[in-house]
Motif scaffolding. Structure first.
Motif, PDB file in Angstrom:
ATOM      1  N   PHE A  70     -83.594-107.073  40.824  1.00  0.00           N
ATOM      2  CA  PHE A  70     -83.759-108.446  40.344  1.00  0.00           C
ATOM      3  C   PHE A  70     -82.499-109.269  40.615  1.00  0.00           C
ATOM      4  CE2 PHE A  70     -82.839-111.451  36.886  1.00  0.00           C
ATOM      5  CZ  PHE A  70     -83.851-112.373  37.115  1.00  0.00           C
ATOM      6  N   LEU A  71     -81.339-108.702  40.338  1.00  0.00           N
ATOM      7  CA  LEU A  71     -80.082-109.414  40.603  1.00  0.00           C
ATOM      8  C   LEU A  71     -79.952-109.744  42.086  1.00  0.00           C
ATOM      9  CD1 LEU A  71     -77.551-107.405  38.391  1.00  0.00           C
ATOM     10  CD2 LEU A  71     -78.594-109.623  37.890  1.00  0.00           C
ATOM     11  N   ARG A  72     -80.450-108.861  42.940  1.00  0.00           N
ATOM     12  CA  ARG A  72     -80.382-109.108  44.377  1.00  0.00           C
ATOM     13  C   ARG A  72     -81.184-110.349  44.745  1.00  0.00           C
ATOM     14  NH1 ARG A  72     -81.847-103.970  47.750  1.00  0.00           N
ATOM     15  NH2 ARG A  72     -80.010-103.279  46.593  1.00  0.00           N
ATOM     16  N   THR A  73     -82.308-110.563  44.096  1.00  0.00           N
ATOM     17  CA  THR A  73     -83.109-111.763  44.391  1.00  0.00           C
ATOM     18  C   THR A  73     -82.399-113.031  43.926  1.00  0.00           C
ATOM     19  OG1 THR A  73     -84.350-111.741  42.287  1.00  0.00           O
ATOM     20  CG2 THR A  73     -85.226-110.412  44.110  1.00  0.00           C
ATOM     21  N   GLU A  74     -81.476-112.890  42.982  1.00  0.00           N
ATOM     22  CA  GLU A  74     -80.713-114.039  42.488  1.00  0.00           C
ATOM     23  C   GLU A  74     -79.325-114.112  43.136  1.00  0.00           C
ATOM     24  OE1 GLU A  74     -80.560-114.190  38.209  1.00  0.00           O
ATOM     25  OE2 GLU A  74     -82.497-115.232  38.213  1.00  0.00           O
ATOM     26  N   GLN A 117     -66.730-108.163  30.377  1.00  0.00           N
ATOM     27  CA  GLN A 117     -67.084-109.567  30.617  1.00  0.00           C
ATOM     28  C   GLN A 117     -68.299-109.693  31.534  1.00  0.00           C
ATOM     29  OE1 GLN A 117     -64.442-112.849  32.629  1.00  0.00           O
ATOM     30  NE2 GLN A 117     -64.013-112.818  30.426  1.00  0.00           N
ATOM     31  N   ILE A 118     -68.371-108.873  32.585  1.00  0.00           N
ATOM     32  CA  ILE A 118     -69.511-108.921  33.490  1.00  0.00           C
ATOM     33  C   ILE A 118     -70.762-108.374  32.815  1.00  0.00           C
ATOM     34  CG2 ILE A 118     -70.440-108.006  35.658  1.00  0.00           C
ATOM     35  CD1 ILE A 118     -68.358-110.292  35.914  1.00  0.00           C
ATOM     36  N   TYR A 119     -70.606-107.346  32.005  1.00  0.00           N
ATOM     37  CA  TYR A 119     -71.735-106.811  31.237  1.00  0.00           C
ATOM     38  C   TYR A 119     -72.322-107.896  30.341  1.00  0.00           C
ATOM     39  CZ  TYR A 119     -74.333-103.590  28.173  1.00  0.00           C
ATOM     40  OH  TYR A 119     -75.319-102.954  27.457  1.00  0.00           O
ATOM     41  N   THR A 120     -71.442-108.616  29.664  1.00  0.00           N
ATOM     42  CA  THR A 120     -71.878-109.700  28.780  1.00  0.00           C
ATOM     43  C   THR A 120     -72.564-110.812  29.571  1.00  0.00           C
ATOM     44  OG1 THR A 120     -70.041-109.222  27.270  1.00  0.00           O
ATOM     45  CG2 THR A 120     -71.121-111.372  27.052  1.00  0.00           C
ATOM     46  N   LEU A 121     -72.024-111.124  30.743  1.00  0.00           N
ATOM     47  CA  LEU A 121     -72.627-112.154  31.593  1.00  0.00           C
ATOM     48  C   LEU A 121     -74.040-111.752  32.008  1.00  0.00           C
ATOM     49  CD1 LEU A 121     -72.376-114.755  33.320  1.00  0.00           C
ATOM     50  CD2 LEU A 121     -71.419-113.311  35.127  1.00  0.00           C
ATOM     51  N   MET A 122     -74.215-110.514  32.450  1.00  0.00           N
ATOM     52  CA  MET A 122     -75.550-110.059  32.841  1.00  0.00           C
ATOM     53  C   MET A 122     -76.505-110.076  31.646  1.00  0.00           C
ATOM     54  SD  MET A 122     -74.961-106.963  35.612  1.00  0.00           S
ATOM     55  CE  MET A 122     -74.008-105.889  34.513  1.00  0.00           C
ATOM     56  N   HIS A 123     -75.989-109.680  30.488  1.00  0.00           N
ATOM     57  CA  HIS A 123     -76.815-109.642  29.281  1.00  0.00           C
ATOM     58  C   HIS A 123     -77.314-111.038  28.895  1.00  0.00           C
ATOM     59  CE1 HIS A 123     -77.086-108.458  24.731  1.00  0.00           C
ATOM     60  NE2 HIS A 123     -78.258-108.750  25.252  1.00  0.00           N
ATOM     61  N   ARG A 124     -76.399-111.980  28.848  1.00  0.00           N
ATOM     62  CA  ARG A 124     -76.742-113.316  28.366  1.00  0.00           C
ATOM     63  C   ARG A 124     -77.436-114.181  29.415  1.00  0.00           C
ATOM     64  NH1 ARG A 124     -71.135-114.928  25.115  1.00  0.00           N
ATOM     65  NH2 ARG A 124     -71.345-113.366  23.463  1.00  0.00           N
ATOM     66  N   ASP A 125     -77.066-113.998  30.669  1.00  0.00           N
ATOM     67  CA  ASP A 125     -77.549-114.897  31.710  1.00  0.00           C
ATOM     68  C   ASP A 125     -78.740-114.330  32.488  1.00  0.00           C
ATOM     69  OD1 ASP A 125     -77.169-117.351  33.349  1.00  0.00           O
ATOM     70  OD2 ASP A 125     -76.765-115.897  34.924  1.00  0.00           O
ATOM     71  N   SER A 126     -78.632-113.098  32.968  1.00  0.00           N
ATOM     72  CA  SER A 126     -79.639-112.546  33.872  1.00  0.00           C
ATOM     73  C   SER A 126     -80.750-111.779  33.157  1.00  0.00           C
ATOM     74  CB  SER A 126     -78.970-111.614  34.895  1.00  0.00           C
ATOM     75  OG  SER A 126     -77.987-112.299  35.630  1.00  0.00           O
ATOM     76  N   TYR A 127     -80.419-111.081  32.098  1.00  0.00           N
ATOM     77  CA  TYR A 127     -81.391-110.237  31.413  1.00  0.00           C
ATOM     78  C   TYR A 127     -82.616-111.001  30.907  1.00  0.00           C
ATOM     79  CZ  TYR A 127     -83.207-106.999  27.821  1.00  0.00           C
ATOM     80  OH  TYR A 127     -83.999-106.200  27.028  1.00  0.00           O
ATOM     81  N   PRO A 128     -82.465-112.156  30.245  1.00  0.00           N
ATOM     82  CA  PRO A 128     -83.664-112.893  29.814  1.00  0.00           C
ATOM     83  C   PRO A 128     -84.574-113.279  30.978  1.00  0.00           C
ATOM     84  CG  PRO A 128     -81.716-113.725  28.687  1.00  0.00           C
ATOM     85  CD  PRO A 128     -81.222-112.828  29.778  1.00  0.00           C
ATOM     86  N   PHE A 182     -84.793-111.656  33.781  1.00  0.00           N
ATOM     87  CA  PHE A 182     -85.374-110.415  34.287  1.00  0.00           C
ATOM     88  C   PHE A 182     -86.653-110.070  33.534  1.00  0.00           C
ATOM     89  CE2 PHE A 182     -85.634-105.811  33.335  1.00  0.00           C
ATOM     90  CZ  PHE A 182     -86.039-105.356  34.583  1.00  0.00           C
ATOM     91  N   LEU A 183     -86.638-110.207  32.214  1.00  0.00           N
ATOM     92  CA  LEU A 183     -87.818-109.881  31.408  1.00  0.00           C
ATOM     93  C   LEU A 183     -88.993-110.792  31.718  1.00  0.00           C
ATOM     94  CD1 LEU A 183     -86.194-109.148  27.921  1.00  0.00           C
ATOM     95  CD2 LEU A 183     -86.877-107.515  29.696  1.00  0.00           C
ATOM     96  N   SER A 200     -89.460-112.031  34.801  1.00  0.00           N
ATOM     97  CA  SER A 200     -89.637-111.990  36.248  1.00  0.00           C
ATOM     98  C   SER A 200     -90.900-111.224  36.634  1.00  0.00           C
ATOM     99  CB  SER A 200     -88.435-111.341  36.926  1.00  0.00           C
ATOM    100  OG  SER A 200     -88.381-109.951  36.614  1.00  0.00           O
ATOM    101  N   ASN A 201     -91.382-111.502  37.845  1.00  0.00           N
ATOM    102  CA  ASN A 201     -92.534-110.776  38.370  1.00  0.00           C
ATOM    103  C   ASN A 201     -92.210-109.308  38.599  1.00  0.00           C
ATOM    104  OD1 ASN A 201     -94.189-113.035  38.396  1.00  0.00           O
ATOM    105  ND2 ASN A 201     -93.539-113.641  40.458  1.00  0.00           N
ATOM    106  N   ILE A 202     -90.941-109.022  38.913  1.00  0.00           N
ATOM    107  CA  ILE A 202     -90.530-107.637  39.137  1.00  0.00           C
ATOM    108  C   ILE A 202     -90.794-106.787  37.902  1.00  0.00           C
ATOM    109  CG2 ILE A 202     -88.513-106.138  39.463  1.00  0.00           C
ATOM    110  CD1 ILE A 202     -87.371-108.162  41.371  1.00  0.00           C
ATOM    111  N   TYR A 203     -90.355-107.265  36.746  1.00  0.00           N
ATOM    112  CA  TYR A 203     -90.546-106.495  35.531  1.00  0.00           C
ATOM    113  C   TYR A 203     -91.995-106.561  35.054  1.00  0.00           C
ATOM    114  CZ  TYR A 203     -90.161-104.796  30.762  1.00  0.00           C
ATOM    115  OH  TYR A 203     -90.361-104.092  29.603  1.00  0.00           O
ATOM    116  N   LYS A 204     -92.610-107.729  35.120  1.00  0.00           N
ATOM    117  CA  LYS A 204     -93.984-107.868  34.645  1.00  0.00           C
ATOM    118  C   LYS A 204     -94.946-106.977  35.414  1.00  0.00           C
ATOM    119  CE  LYS A 204     -93.770-112.551  32.751  1.00  0.00           C
ATOM    120  NZ  LYS A 204     -94.250-113.956  32.902  1.00  0.00           N
ATOM    121  N   SER A 205     -94.788-106.938  36.735  1.00  0.00           N
ATOM    122  CA  SER A 205     -95.686-106.114  37.536  1.00  0.00           C
ATOM    123  C   SER A 205     -95.482-104.631  37.249  1.00  0.00           C
ATOM    124  CB  SER A 205     -95.484-106.397  39.027  1.00  0.00           C
ATOM    125  OG  SER A 205     -94.159-106.078  39.427  1.00  0.00           O
TER     126      SER A 205
END
Length: 232
Positions: A123-127, A199-210, A212-213, A215-220
């Motif tokens: 998912f991060l790769r698509t972003e 800091q990067i863990y927190t960034l992924m958690h707050r910014d990318s994780y929501p 991701f949930l 996203s079509n990747i996770y939903k499918s």
């Protein structure tokens, strides 16, 4: 305010230059008391663009190829990393339905699961932010190292791949964390990048994780895992 960069050499000098492994040449002016210093690094090898052929969508060589071609000009490619210990994707079994559902409960449960990291990394790769996961994985790999020379080599590679302002894979860190890293790089340890990793863990958690949930990747993946055999 002038940003302070790491100036402490680790590798042995040869002919006035620091000999490094890797495929590109990079020269950076490093600031310090009394004037600037030059640091030249040379990279001689690249990893092959290998497909992992595992169960998860981290291969996605076909459906995501067009998206990658539309990527930002000059954006790094996954095989550009010098961290040979970081695989193209982690070897892991297919996740169970319960594991997939647990990923939505907390970011920590997602990151603790190798299959979850693979899917989230795709998912991060698509972003165009896969470098965040690669940096996190590189820090985890460094923590397992006990040999001093290997620690220094891996710490230098992580610095050049993800901390250097000249790297196309530079992760987003604040000035305070960068100053801490620059000081610790004088004598690197397995915990040199702890503040940056958090800091990067927190960034992924707050910014990318929501995202991701949603996203079509996770939903499918969640939908296919929840289907009964008769529905398949």
């Amino acid at each position: 305010m002038t940003e302070v960069l790491y100036t402490g050499p680790i590798q042995a000098e040869r002919g006035g230059e620091l000999a490094m492994g890797g495929g590109r040449s990079e020269t950076s002016a490093l600031s310090g008391t009394g004037g600037g210093q030059g640091l030249t690094t040379t990279q001689n090898s690249q990893r092959p663009n290998a497909c992992c052929f595992c169960w998860c969508c981290c291969c996605s060589c076909s459906w995501n190829e067009e998206e990658r071609r539309r990527g930002r000009r000059g954006k790094w490619k996954p095989q550009d990393t010098k961290m040979e210990t970081i695989p193209n994707c982690e070897d892991c079994p297919k996740p169970s339905v319960e594991e997939i559902r647990l990923w939505s409960q907390s970011f920590d449960k997602l990151m603790r699961n190798p299959a979850g990291r693979n899917v989230f990394r795709e998912f991060l790769r698509t972003e165009y932010s896969e470098e965040n996961m690669l940096f996190w994985l590189a820090c985890e790999d460094l923590k397992k190292e006990v040999n001093k020379s290997a620690i220094e080599e891996k710490a230098r590679s992580i610095y050049e791949d993800y901390i250097s302002i000249l790297s196309p894979k530079e992760v987003s860190l604040d000035a305070r964390v960068r100053e801490v890293i620059n000081r610790k790089m004088q004598d690197p340890t397995p915990l040199t990048f702890d503040d940056a990793q958090l800091q990067i863990y927190t960034l992924m958690h707050r910014d990318s994780y929501p995202r991701f949930l949603s996203s079509n990747i996770y939903k499918s993946l969640n939908h296919s895992g929840s289907r009964t055999p008769s529905e398949s």
